[in-house]
Enzyme design. Sequence first.
Site, PDB file in Angstrom:
ATOM      1  N   LYS A 173      27.384  31.786 -24.974  1.00  0.00           N
ATOM      2  CA  LYS A 173      28.395  32.022 -23.935  1.00  0.00           C
ATOM      3  C   LYS A 173      28.187  33.407 -23.324  1.00  0.00           C
ATOM      4  CE  LYS A 173      32.321  33.951 -23.441  1.00  0.00           C
ATOM      5  NZ  LYS A 173      32.282  34.281 -21.995  1.00  0.00           N
ATOM      6  N   GLU A 250      29.554  44.192 -32.211  1.00  0.00           N
ATOM      7  CA  GLU A 250      29.170  45.455 -31.571  1.00  0.00           C
ATOM      8  C   GLU A 250      30.198  45.714 -30.491  1.00  0.00           C
ATOM      9  OE1 GLU A 250      27.042  47.644 -32.436  1.00  0.00           O
ATOM     10  OE2 GLU A 250      26.040  46.487 -33.989  1.00  0.00           O
ATOM     11  N   CYS A 284      27.211  51.046 -23.849  1.00  0.00           N
ATOM     12  CA  CYS A 284      28.018  51.416 -25.014  1.00  0.00           C
ATOM     13  C   CYS A 284      27.443  52.640 -25.707  1.00  0.00           C
ATOM     14  CB  CYS A 284      28.134  50.246 -25.988  1.00  0.00           C
ATOM     15  SG  CYS A 284      26.550  49.599 -26.552  1.00  0.00           S
ATOM     16  N   GLU A 383      36.925  54.887 -24.495  1.00  0.00           N
ATOM     17  CA  GLU A 383      35.705  54.486 -23.794  1.00  0.00           C
ATOM     18  C   GLU A 383      36.040  54.126 -22.350  1.00  0.00           C
ATOM     19  OE1 GLU A 383      31.733  51.969 -24.812  1.00  0.00           O
ATOM     20  OE2 GLU A 383      33.630  50.934 -25.148  1.00  0.00           O
TER      21      GLU A 383
END
Length: 482
Positions: A173, A250, A284, A383
């Site tokens: 997906k 992650e 990231c 973030e």
Amino acid sequence: MTAILKNFIGGEWVDGSGVTRNINPSNTNDVVGEYAKADKAQTEKAIAAAKAAFPAWAQSTPQARYDALNKISLEILARKEELGRLLAREEGKTLPEGVGEVARAGQIFAFFAGEALRLIGEKGASVRPGIDVELTREPMGVVGMITPWNFPIAIPAWKIAPALCYGNTVVFKPAELVPGCAHALSEIIAKSGIPAGVFNLVVGSGSVVGQTLLDHPDVAAISFTGSVQTGRKIAQACVLSNPMKKFQLEMGGKNPLVVLDDADLKTAVEVAVNGSYFSTGQRCTASSRLIVTEGIHDRFVAAMAERLNGLSVDDALKAGVHIGPVVDQSQLDQDLRYIKIGQDEGAKLAFGGELLKRETPGHYLQPALFTEANNNMRIAREEIFGPVAAVIRAKNYEEALAISNDTEFGLASGICTSSLKYASHYKRNSESGMVMVNLPTAGVDYHVPFGGRKGSSYGAREQGSYAREFYTTVKTAYTFPG
């Protein structure tokens, strides 16, 4: 009218229950393509196909798996210019970055083609006389893969390749923002000679396709890359499912780059600009906290502003562009909110942060550099996932290290220094999964482990030979010859 590109289930291309439109962030008038959306029933069909294909694929020879993965690798690499252009067009990376990412995907499949031939077990003596002990690795079963939009071909590659290498079957997906690369990769895999059902593509929402993968008892494992919030939901769902699912997460980072007084200024600036702003900061591993000691601080800030002023922000497909657009309006709005938050918190916007207009309508944002920030500010703790970085002043190395580790994340970290003493100490004491010395925090090799600590990652590492820890399970067998 452009044909709607289909999902791939059980070896066939099938229509969906809706359509996802793929918009070019460099030119929002440009529709890259239209892609069929899968619903719950189609996702369940994909899972059933993967389950049916699993026994034969799990027992296939290492040579068969090598041949398939090697064929995939060769076609990806042969088409890297074409696929890199597609990637830049749909995600907004510059064309060189897009081509580089595609090449990396091809290299990943090549690496795991070789790994299919290198998977061996162990044999030892039992503590009991006359008994043999054998340790072997076996595939998990059906693996559900949920991937993000920021690396639309590399991240799928480093999940799909090891899964197939070790004999698992896949339901993939991708993020709805970037179905183009996912579809192109799926076409290549479909032509590789793997049996029907071994690999399946289902484009759709997390609430439908993703949730079906989490809920279904025939999915043995989930590999996820995305936000912390979603990762925690996935972890909870996998633990509560019956049977429990193995999972790998992650999730993100707030990565520090320490710049010491003894650093080479030019090197430090290039490392910071690359790690913080290239790929529009949408990595990231981006270094969004620049922790700079007092002796070099002012020179570093001035040099950063000068370097940023020389960067070209424009259409990702144009030659000479350094930074492409933000991926979509939602992400752009988030970046702008954080720029305002930083100003409201008292940080100084030393450069950039302005919306830019170019020849075509797109999500263009001037890279933003904050100074006079501290590690308690939201812009230093949360973030942002955009071209925004904050400079934090530190008295010395010891304070810089403490600030560096003062975060809930632990993915990547870096240090710029000419001191072997400080470089060695930082590598040992930085609380992150990956440490860079005089290199950007964003930029890793495909043949060694990728992953972090704390809130950044959970479960076995990705990439390299360590990938077998997630995609296989260990069996211990005892034999008494009699």
